[in-house]
Scaffold this motif. Structure first.
Motif, PDB file in Angstrom:
ATOM      1  N   VAL A 204       0.843  -1.194   0.000  1.00 30.70           N
ATOM      2  CA  VAL A 204       0.000   0.000   0.000  1.00 30.70           C
ATOM      3  C   VAL A 204       0.880   1.246   0.000  1.00 30.70           C
ATOM      4  O   VAL A 204       1.839   1.341   0.776  1.00 30.70           O
ATOM      5  N   GLY A 205       0.538   2.217  -0.852  1.00 29.13           N
ATOM      6  CA  GLY A 205       1.315   3.446  -0.953  1.00 29.13           C
ATOM      7  C   GLY A 205       0.590   4.649  -0.393  1.00 29.13           C
ATOM      8  O   GLY A 205      -0.060   4.587   0.652  1.00 29.13           O
ATOM      9  N   LYS A 206       0.645   5.773  -1.131  1.00 26.18           N
ATOM     10  CA  LYS A 206       0.159   7.063  -0.635  1.00 26.18           C
ATOM     11  C   LYS A 206      -1.344   7.278  -0.835  1.00 26.18           C
ATOM     12  O   LYS A 206      -1.889   8.279  -0.354  1.00 26.18           O
ATOM     13  N   ASP A 207      -2.022   6.398  -1.553  1.00 29.53           N
ATOM     14  CA  ASP A 207      -3.443   6.620  -1.829  1.00 29.53           C
ATOM     15  C   ASP A 207      -4.256   6.789  -0.550  1.00 29.53           C
ATOM     16  O   ASP A 207      -5.158   7.630  -0.471  1.00 29.53           O
ATOM     17  N   ILE A 208      -3.944   5.957   0.450  1.00 24.48           N
ATOM     18  CA  ILE A 208      -4.707   6.027   1.702  1.00 24.48           C
ATOM     19  C   ILE A 208      -4.365   7.300   2.466  1.00 24.48           C
ATOM     20  O   ILE A 208      -5.252   7.929   3.068  1.00 24.48           O
ATOM     21  N   LEU A 213      -6.248  12.599   4.325  1.00 26.55           N
ATOM     22  CA  LEU A 213      -6.089  14.054   4.353  1.00 26.55           C
ATOM     23  C   LEU A 213      -7.339  14.777   3.855  1.00 26.55           C
ATOM     24  O   LEU A 213      -7.658  15.870   4.331  1.00 26.55           O
ATOM     25  N   GLU A 214      -8.048  14.171   2.930  1.00 23.14           N
ATOM     26  CA  GLU A 214      -9.312  14.762   2.470  1.00 23.14           C
ATOM     27  C   GLU A 214     -10.319  14.811   3.605  1.00 23.14           C
ATOM     28  O   GLU A 214     -11.054  15.793   3.769  1.00 23.14           O
ATOM     29  N   GLN A 215     -10.369  13.755   4.404  1.00 30.35           N
ATOM     30  CA  GLN A 215     -11.255  13.746   5.568  1.00 30.35           C
ATOM     31  C   GLN A 215     -10.774  14.741   6.630  1.00 30.35           C
ATOM     32  O   GLN A 215     -11.577  15.431   7.259  1.00 30.35           O
ATOM     33  N   LEU A 216      -9.459  14.816   6.803  1.00 27.13           N
ATOM     34  CA  LEU A 216      -8.888  15.702   7.810  1.00 27.13           C
ATOM     35  C   LEU A 216      -9.242  17.163   7.532  1.00 27.13           C
ATOM     36  O   LEU A 216      -9.480  17.942   8.465  1.00 27.13           O
ATOM     37  N   LYS A 217      -9.309  17.515   6.272  1.00 26.06           N
ATOM     38  CA  LYS A 217      -9.611  18.887   5.871  1.00 26.06           C
ATOM     39  C   LYS A 217     -10.999  19.308   6.344  1.00 26.06           C
ATOM     40  O   LYS A 217     -11.272  20.489   6.563  1.00 26.06           O
ATOM     41  N   ILE A 410     -11.314  13.599  17.154  1.00 25.05           N
ATOM     42  CA  ILE A 410     -12.226  14.679  16.791  1.00 25.05           C
ATOM     43  C   ILE A 410     -13.375  14.148  15.937  1.00 25.05           C
ATOM     44  O   ILE A 410     -14.541  14.367  16.230  1.00 25.05           O
ATOM     45  N   ARG A 411     -13.030  13.443  14.870  1.00 23.70           N
ATOM     46  CA  ARG A 411     -14.026  12.879  13.957  1.00 23.70           C
ATOM     47  C   ARG A 411     -13.818  11.385  13.816  1.00 23.70           C
ATOM     48  O   ARG A 411     -12.685  10.888  13.862  1.00 23.70           O
ATOM     49  N   VAL A 420      -2.853  13.156  14.784  1.00 23.14           N
ATOM     50  CA  VAL A 420      -2.810  14.002  13.590  1.00 23.14           C
ATOM     51  C   VAL A 420      -4.032  14.926  13.580  1.00 23.14           C
ATOM     52  O   VAL A 420      -3.908  16.146  13.421  1.00 23.14           O
ATOM     53  N   GLN A 421      -5.225  14.342  13.746  1.00 24.49           N
ATOM     54  CA  GLN A 421      -6.425  15.169  13.863  1.00 24.49           C
ATOM     55  C   GLN A 421      -6.265  16.204  14.975  1.00 24.49           C
ATOM     56  O   GLN A 421      -6.599  17.387  14.811  1.00 24.49           O
TER      57      GLN A 421
END
Length: 578
Positions: A204-208, A213-217, A410-411, A420-421
Motif C-alpha cells: 500500500v502506498g500514498k493513496d490512503i 487528508l481529504e477527511q482531515l480537511k 475529533i471525527r 494528527v487530527q
C-alpha cells in the motif's frame, strides 16, 4: 525440570530457530533468572493486543510469539467475519526495532490461511491504520507498535472491521484461539515470494494518506475567509523519531498554517529514540529540544507526537514567557469547549462526549453547559471506539472523545485516538485564541473560573518481572479486601470494583451494578466531588493511581490533591515493603 525449563529446552533445541534469537539464548544460558523471566509465561494478549520486550522466549516479542498471535487472530476472523479471505487484513508499522519484520510475518501467517494482506510500504501512524481498515473495508487490521514504550519494546495491536481496537468480548475469542496453539515454533507460514505470486500480499502506498487528508480537511471549525488566509502563527513540531511528520505537516498546510518549524533531530525515524529519555509527550523532558527551538524562534505553540502518532502533547508560553506543557486533561477540556462553542447548537441536541472514568470531570461540566450528554467508559480508547460504533444503531452523534493520557479523537473516520487530527485542531484552536488576544493558558483559566478548579494527577509504580507482577496483584487484592474509609482528609462515600461490576455505598453497604465491562480497576468516590482510582497498566509492568479533585480555588484543589497522593503513596509503599 520445571515447566518453563521444558519450554526453554524446546526452543533451545529447535533446529530452525531464528539465528538472532539463537545468539540471544546463548548469552542467557548461564543466567537462570533471565531465562525464567523469558519463559515462565506466555506474553499477555490483552484487549488491545500484546506488548513486550524484544528477545527470545514465550514472554517476549519475537517472530514466533507474533506468529502465534496472528494465527489466533486469523482463526477468529474466519469464524466471526464474512468474506475474510477476499477482504483481507491491512497491516501498518512504526519506527521500532523489528516493526517491519513483524508486519511481514503477520502477512506470512495470514497467507497460510489464504487471507490477503495489505501492507504499507513504509511506516505509518496508528490512526492511519484505523482509517485504512474502514477505507479498504477489510475484515480487520494489525498495527505493529509499542506506542511510547522504551526502545527495547515492541507490540502487536489488532483492530476489528470497524477500525476500532478489539474490546474484551472480541479479544477473549482471539485469546482462546491463541491458547489452542500448542507450539508457537510450528505455526505455518508462506514465504514472501509465494504470497506475491498468489496475490496474497499487496503493498500500500500514498493513496490512503491522500484519502485520510481529504477527511482531515473537513474537521475545521474555521470560517472560509479565515481558512483561506495564510496564518501568522509560529509552530514548533516534533514527531519524536516516529511516524507523524508527513501527515501533520500536510494537514496543517491544508489549513494554510505554513509557519511550522520541525525539530530536525527528531524528524528522522529512530528505534533508539536517541534524543529523549522516553518518546512520550506526557513526559515534559520529551519537549526539551522543542522548547529550545521555540525560544529561539519565538514560537506561539509547541507540538509533540509519540512514535505511532496516537498521542499528542502541547506546550504554550505562560505569563513568565516560559513554555508550559498542558496535561492531557487540560488540552481535552480546551478542545471540548472550542469544538462545542463553534458547533451549530441544533447539532448538539443529540451529541455525545465520550471520556474515560479516570479522565477529568471538567470536560463533562463544560459539555453539560451546552446540553451535551457525557458517556464514561473504562480506560482504553477501544471502549470509546466501541461507543462510536453503537451510535450507528442508536442515532446518537459523536462530538469528541478523549482520555487523560493525551489521546483524543475529533471525527470518527478513524476509530482510535488520533494525534494528527488533534494536532491540526489544537493549532486551529490556539490561533483562534491568539486572535482574541489570549493564550491557551488564558482560555484554560477562564474555564476554571467558570466551572471550578478541577485538578488531576497520576502516580505510577514500576515493578518488573515475575515478582513485580505478583506484587501488583497483592496491592490490588489488599485494597479490595480492606478498602480505605478516608483518603487524605476526605470521607470515602462509594467504592467501585470494576472487576465485579459492583458499586458499594460505604455508609449503608448498599450495592449497585456498574454497567461497564469487567476489568481490574478499583475506584474510590470521595466527598467534595473528588476521587481516587487504582489500575494496573495493561501494557507496562506498572500500577497506576489516578486522582481527581474539585475546589473553588486553585489553592484548595492543590492542597486536596497533595493530601490524596500522600495517603495513597504511603498505603501502597506499606504493601510493597511488607
Amino acid at each position: 525440570m520445571s515447566n518453563w525449563e521444558q519450554v526453554y529446552q524446546q526452543w533451545n533445541s529447535f533446529p530452525e530457530l531464528d539465528e538472532s534469537l539463537k545468539v540471544e539464548l546463548k548469552k542467557m544460558q548461564d543466567d537462570p533468572k533471565a531465562l525464567e523471566d523469558a519463559f515462565y509465561r506466555e506474553l499477555t494478549f490483552g484487549t488491545g493486543g500484546m506488548r513486550g520486550v524484544l528477545g527470545p522466549g514465550t514472554n517476549r516479542m519475537n517472530v514466533y510469539t507474533v506468529r502465534k498471535a496472528v494465527n489466533g487472530f486469523a482463526k477468529y476472523l474466519l469464524e466471526n467475519a464474512v468474506n475474510v479471505k477476499d477482504r483481507g487484513v491491512v497491516i501498518a508499522y512504526d519506527s521500532r526495532y523489528m516493526s517491519q519484520e513483524f508486519a511481514l510475518e503477520t502477512a506470512k501467517v495470514l497467507g497460510a490461511f489464504d487471507i490477503k494482506a495489505y501492507v504499507f510500504e513504509t511506516l505509518r501512524p496508528t490512526p492511519l491504520l484505523s482509517f485504512a481498515v474502514r477505507y479498504l473495508a477489510t475484515a480487520g487490521g494489525v498495527m505493529i507498535t509499542a506506542s511510547h514504550n522504551p526502545p527495547e519494546y515492541n507490540g502487536f495491536k489488532v483492530y476489528n472491521e470497524d477500525g476500532g481496537q478489539m474490546v474484551p468480548r472480541e479479544a477473549n475469542q482471539i485469546i482462546d484461539a491463541i491458547k489452542d496453539i500448542e507450539n508457537e515454533l510450528m505455526v505455518p507460514v508462506l514465504e514472501q515470494a509465494e504470497l506475491e505470486e498468489r496475490q496474497l500480499l499487496k503493498w500500500v502506498g500514498k493513496d490512503i494518506d491522500n484519502a485520510y487528508l481529504e477527511q482531515l480537511k473537513q474537521i475545521t471549525k474555521m470560517k472560509e475567509d479565515t481558512l483561506n488566509q495564510v496564518k501568522d502563527f509560529n509552530i514548533v513540531f516534533t514527531p519524536l523519531h516516529g511516524t507523524a511528520n508527513d501527515l501533520v505537516l500536510r494537514g496543517l498546510e491544508q489549513l494554510n498554517f505554513t509557519g511550522v518549524d520541525v525539530v530536525q533531530e527528531q524528524a528522522v525515524p529512530d528505534p533508539e529514540f536517541s534524543t529523549v529519555a522516553s518518546p512520550n509527550p506526557e513526559e515534559h523532558q520529551a519537549f526539551t529540544l522543542a522548547i529550545q527551538k521555540g525560544i529561539k524562534n519565538g514560537a506561539d505553540i509547541l507540538l509533540g507526537t509519540d512514535p505511532d502518532a496516537d498521542r499528542l502533547g502541547v506546550a504554550v508560553k505562560n505569563e513568565a514567557g516560559e513554555y508550559t506543557v498542558l496535561t492531557g486533561n487540560q488540552l481535552g477540556a480546551l478542545l471540548v469547549d472550542y469544538i462545542l462553542s463553534n458547533t451549530d447548537s441544533a447539532m448538539l441536541n443529540n451529541a455525545r462526549l465520550i471520556k474515560t472514568i479516570v479522565t477529568s470531570e471538567l470536560g463533562q461540566a463544560i459539555a453539560s453547559s451546552y446540553g451535551v450528554k457525557t458517556l464514561n467508559t473504562l480506560t482504553g480508547f477501544k471502549y470509546i471506539g466501541e461507543k462510536i460504533r453503537q451510535f450507528d444503531a442508536t442515532g446518537e452523534t459523536f462530538i469528541f472523545g478523549y482520555e487523560e493520557s493525551y489521546g483524543y479523537l475529533i471525527r470518527s473516520f478513524a476509530r482510535d485516538k488520533d494525534a494528527v487530527q488533534t494536532a491540526v485542531m489544537a493549532i486551529e484552536m490556539a490561533y483562534y485564541w491568539k486572535q482574541q488576544g489570549r493564550t491557551l493558558l488564558d482560555a484554560l483559566e477562564e474555564l476554571y473560573k467558570k466551572y471550578g478548579y478541577y485538578l488531576e494527577g497520576m502516580t505510577s509504580l514500576t515493578l518488573k518481572g515475575k515478582e513485580g507482577s505478583e506484587k501488583i496483584n497483592e496491592i490490588m487484592e489488599t485494597i479490595r479486601k480492606s478498602p480505605l474509609r478516608e483518603i487524605g482528609n476526605l470521607h470515602v462515600e462509594k467504592v467501585e470494583d470494576y472487576r465485579t461490576s459492583e458499586r458499594m455505598m460505604m455508609d449503608t453497604k448498599a450495592i449497585e451494578t456498574i454497567d461497564l465491562p469487567k476489568e481490574n480497576v478499583f475506584k474510590f468516590k470521595l466527598e467534595k466531588n473528588s476521587w481516587v482510582c487504582l489500575r494496573p497498566s495493561g501494557t507496562e509492568p506498572k500500577i497506576k493511581c489516578y486522582y481527581g479533585v474539585f475546589g473553588s480555588t486553585r489553592e484548595e484543589s492543590e492542597q486536596t490533591l497533595a493530601e490524596l497522593k500522600g495517603t495513597m503513596e504511603s498505603v501502597i509503599n506499606e504493601i510493597v515493603t511488607s
